[in-house]
Enzyme design. Sequence first.
Site, short mmCIF file in Angstrom:
data_model
loop_
_atom_site.label_atom_id
_atom_site.label_comp_id
_atom_site.label_asym_id
_atom_site.label_seq_id
_atom_site.Cartn_x
_atom_site.Cartn_y
_atom_site.Cartn_z
NE ARG A 98 -4.10 0.38 1.48
CZ ARG A 98 -5.10 0.81 3.45
NH1 ARG A 98 -5.01 0.73 3.77
NH2 ARG A 98 -5.87 1.70 2.46
CD GLN A 207 -11.28 2.03 6.45
OE1 GLN A 207 -12.66 2.29 5.87
NE2 GLN A 207 -10.49 2.23 5.30
CG ASP A 248 -3.40 6.43 6.81
OD1 ASP A 248 -4.36 7.14 6.25
OD2 ASP A 248 -2.94 5.52 6.37
CG ASN A 258 -6.38 9.88 7.99
OD1 ASN A 258 -5.47 9.71 8.35
ND2 ASN A 258 -7.58 10.86 8.58
CE LYS A 259 -9.41 5.51 4.46
NZ LYS A 259 -9.04 4.04 3.42
O1 MRU Z 1 -7.16 2.81 4.02
P1 MRU Z 1 -7.29 1.91 5.71
O2 MRU Z 1 -8.12 1.96 6.66
O3 MRU Z 1 -5.37 1.72 6.31
O4 MRU Z 1 -7.20 4.22 6.00
C1 MRU Z 1 -6.65 4.34 7.28
C2 MRU Z 1 -6.85 5.82 7.88
O5 MRU Z 1 -6.82 6.35 6.92
C3 MRU Z 1 -6.32 6.11 8.96
O6 MRU Z 1 -7.36 7.50 9.41
C4 MRU Z 1 -5.12 6.44 9.10
O7 MRU Z 1 -4.39 5.06 9.55
C5 MRU Z 1 -5.17 7.06 10.42
S1 MRU Z 1 -4.70 5.45 12.53
C6 MRU Z 1 -3.88 5.96 12.65
#
Ligand code: MRU
Length: 361
Positions: A98, A207, A248, A258-259
């Site tokens: 990823r 999530q 992230d 971030n997400k």
């Molecule tokens: O696609 P994901 O579920 O791995 O995305 C996660 C996120 O965006 C979290 O908000 C991010 O990793 C911060 S939590 C440490």
Amino acid sequence: MAAPSSGPVTTLAWRGDAHVGHVVLLDQTRLPDEEVELEVHSAAEMIAAIRCLAVRGAPALGVAGAYGLVLALRELAGRAAQHLELVRARAAELAAARPTAVNLPAALARVRARAERELAAGADARALREALLAEARALEAEERAASEAMGRHGAELLADGAGVLTHCNAGALCTVGLGTALAPLYVAARQGKRLRVYADETRPLFQGARLTAWELARAGLEVTVLVDGAAGHLLARGAVQAVVVGADRIARNGDVANKVGTYPLAVLARRHGVPFYVVAPCTTLDPACPNGAAIPIEERDAREVTHPRGIATAPHGVRAFNPAFDVTPAELVSALVCERGVVHAPNEVRLAALLARAPAP
Ligand code: MRU
């Protein structure tokens, strides 16, 4: 295998010794319906688990990658020169599973560097496995301690009775400890503060609804789930006193990946005069990345948008845009909470000063 359904969440753990051990993950693709443990015995299995989001969230990805490289050492055969080749190849494959969370390549670089040092000192396969497991375990312990510290620093920003809005899952399921953005909520609850927590459902993989609501409810915190599009209305009603999210990757200038859906929340928070807090360990800072435009943003399968949870919600064959992350400019971030403390209005100078500071005890 069914996982235990009470007690602290174990996102991932190494079971056994360095030679015949394996990794156990709580399979997050199955939550909240079932608590199922997934056993991971090879680097290839770890890559598959990362890609399908059985394990996810920036700090957890780092630890999973580190253990994935220990698992790769099962493949060792032949001479030490080939050992180094194998370590480098598997580290690169794991890092590519990823692209956005910097914790994954950073953890792999750390474990690979340890392998290089051990091999240069003449380690055989057995010694190498033991050294790399020790390195991965050290990273796990550091991330756990960082979670606790972020929780303590972040809890100071949350008043008793506050409404707190969060996005995606940045809790115990994204780390090996309390979490990032949710850690301050857990610590505040321990301190006796009563918070009203709002969790965006977080399209397209839910999530927030599946994971954040699951872990908060399990820990006894009150949580209300809303569709992502309802956040503006909630803020306009004055129900939210703080927005808290994880990250992230944080670029050198403070821009935050971030997400997807985080950036519009930051804009809304600014519009309504609500502080927007990013909670992330220093392992999520990427000083080599100058700004948000340079952060690689993962784009995932269109079917996650057109067929959420396997149900078609769009006409057959329609195209879909599915970035997994977005970038929030630093100017919209009220403060970064990390294990070393709180950096208000983060920018390049303040982040450089933070990284230059000794880690908190
Ligand atoms: O696609 P994901 O579920 O791995 O995305 C996660 C996120 O965006 C979290 O908000 C991010 O990793 C911060 S939590 C440490």
